[in-house]
Design a protein around this motif. Structure first.
Motif, PDB file in Angstrom:
ATOM      1  N   PHE A   3      10.475  28.480 112.370  1.00 49.21           N
ATOM      2  CA  PHE A   3      11.105  28.520 113.692  1.00 49.21           C
ATOM      3  C   PHE A   3      10.064  28.539 114.797  1.00 49.21           C
ATOM      4  CE2 PHE A   3      12.694  31.075 117.268  1.00 49.21           C
ATOM      5  CZ  PHE A   3      13.807  30.329 117.634  1.00 49.21           C
ATOM      6  N   THR A   8      12.670  23.204 113.271  1.00 50.21           N
ATOM      7  CA  THR A   8      14.018  23.787 113.299  1.00 50.21           C
ATOM      8  C   THR A   8      14.849  23.409 112.076  1.00 50.21           C
ATOM      9  OG1 THR A   8      14.706  21.921 114.704  1.00 50.21           O
ATOM     10  CG2 THR A   8      14.108  23.979 115.808  1.00 50.21           C
ATOM     11  N   ALA A  11      13.785  25.685 109.423  1.00 44.43           N
ATOM     12  CA  ALA A  11      14.271  27.031 109.753  1.00 44.43           C
ATOM     13  C   ALA A  11      15.727  27.177 109.358  1.00 44.43           C
ATOM     14  CB  ALA A  11      14.091  27.308 111.244  1.00 44.43           C
ATOM     15  N   SER A  36      16.908  30.927 119.899  1.00 43.07           N
ATOM     16  CA  SER A  36      16.702  29.493 120.092  1.00 43.07           C
ATOM     17  C   SER A  36      17.587  28.968 121.202  1.00 43.07           C
ATOM     18  CB  SER A  36      16.991  28.750 118.787  1.00 43.07           C
ATOM     19  OG  SER A  36      16.722  27.375 118.931  1.00 43.07           O
ATOM     20  N   ASN A  43      18.458  22.891 119.653  1.00 42.70           N
ATOM     21  CA  ASN A  43      17.801  23.448 118.466  1.00 42.70           C
ATOM     22  C   ASN A  43      18.640  24.554 117.833  1.00 42.70           C
ATOM     23  OD1 ASN A  43      15.606  21.757 118.660  1.00 42.70           O
ATOM     24  ND2 ASN A  43      14.336  23.233 119.786  1.00 42.70           N
ATOM     25  N   ARG A  46      21.341  22.959 115.852  1.00 42.40           N
ATOM     26  CA  ARG A  46      20.779  22.348 114.651  1.00 42.40           C
ATOM     27  C   ARG A  46      20.524  23.402 113.568  1.00 42.40           C
ATOM     28  NH1 ARG A  46      16.427  20.040 116.723  1.00 42.40           N
ATOM     29  NH2 ARG A  46      17.426  18.031 117.096  1.00 42.40           N
ATOM     30  N   ILE A  47      19.914  24.531 113.963  1.00 41.61           N
ATOM     31  CA  ILE A  47      19.643  25.601 112.994  1.00 41.61           C
ATOM     32  C   ILE A  47      20.947  26.125 112.394  1.00 41.61           C
ATOM     33  CG2 ILE A  47      18.782  27.968 112.727  1.00 41.61           C
ATOM     34  CD1 ILE A  47      16.677  27.296 114.853  1.00 41.61           C
TER      35      ILE A  47
END
Length: 334
Positions: A3, A8, A11, A36, A43, A46-47
């Protein structure tokens, strides 16, 4: 690490694997997503998405196979240790903070341990230097969230739950110590004072943990190897493979005996959880389950074997005793 270095996708994937390992580690993915989102919402999404997709196969399997994605052990521990626990939150918070101490101090002065650990961290936060980068910010958030969660749920019965936040606290302590070093090394007198204080802390820390290490070794030798492991092996070699065994704790005996286990916490015994929800205590389990074998803790042996409600005296005889320290419950002060 993934991260803080901007990876990402990695992560999110690792957060998903983290949930496969232990569902109650969800505070880590939540922390990463929230922090984030402060810097970059794309991001964060996305994580969260990758973590969710990584965890999804297990959630589907657990729902189909077990009936719920929440592990039964989580429910069993909640009912056994937390649901009817009315002890003050301050006591649970103190248990956690004492575990996070660099110096193992007992008695009335035990508050000094957490104070020594967290004072440099608090100073670094106050100076606003420790929260300028993502990594320390994540660690601070995780420590606060996890300490709060464990305190409010009263989940302090196993100190292994504190290990991830111990790592976080140690990293933060190291960063704060480095900041102090940078400030004080310029002045010669301060440098000597700082070095002397650091050496004193290190020596005190090592000295304070030697008795703890000796105690841990003795516990492993006498409780686990000398008692529970031998009980499991004895059952494996001397009992019918179809035998049922009522006991607490589950681990060593269940593993080595390979017998059907009724554990008093309910980790592998849903019926026990149902009884606990009715506030039926473990003393009554022998008369409810009628197991072939019952394993008693040495300090419960006199009390339970003389209790008429348990039915132990009428229906069971002593098969084997494992007592590597020659403990007897009638002897005070042992």
């Amino acid at each position: 690490y993934a991260f803080t270095t901007g990876k990402t996708r990695w992560a999110g994937f690792l957060c998903g694997l983290l949930l496969w390992t232990r569902a109650d580690l969800i505070s880590w993915p939540i922390t990463l997503v929230v922090i984030s989102g402060i810097f970059n919402m794309k991001n964060a999404i996305r994580i969260a998405l990758i973590a969710g997709l990584t965890y999804l196969p297990w959630a589907i399997f657990a729902t189909l196979y077990f009936g719920s994605p929440i592990p039964h052990t989580v429910i069993a521990k909640w009912v056994a240790y937390s649901l009817f626990n009315r002890s003050p939150f301050v006591a649970h918070l103190a248990t956690i903070l004492n575990y996070l101490s660099l110096i193992n101090i007992t008695g009335n002065m035990r508050f000094l341990g957490p104070l020594i650990t967290f004072s440099p961290i608090a100073w670094a936060i106050w100076k606003n230097a420790i929260v300028r980068e993502k990594m320390p910010l994540i660690l601070i958030a995780v420590v606060i969230i996890e300490v709060t969660r464990l305190t409010l749920t009263r989940a302090t019965f196993f100190n292994r739950y504190f290990v991830p936040i111990l790592w976080s606290a140690l990293v933060l302590f190291g960063i704060a110590l480095g900041m102090l070093w940078d400030i004080l090394r310029a002045a010669r007198i301060h440098k000597y004072v700082f070095n002397s204080a650091l050496i004193l802390i290190l020596l005190t820390t090592m000295g304070s943990w030697i008795p703890f290490a000796e105690s841990a070794r003795a516990r492993q030798n006498y409780r686990f190897e000398g008692s529970l492991k031998k009980i499991g092996i004895w059952l494996n070699q001397n009992s019918d493979p179809r035998s049922t065994v009522l006991l607490e704790p589950l681990g060593y005996v269940g593993y080595y005996s390979e017998r059907t286990i009724i554990d008093e916490v309910g980790l592998v015994s849903p019926r026990v959880v149902e009884l606990k929800l009715q506030q039926i205590e473990s003393d009554r389990y022998p008369s409810i389950f009628h197991p072939d074998y019952i394993i008693l803790h040495c300090d419960d042996a006199l009390r339970l074997s003389s209790d008429q409600e348990t039915g132990l005296a009428q229906n069971y005889t002593l098969a084997q005793e494992f007592n590597p320290l020659a403990f007897h419950p009638s002897t005070p002060g042992q």
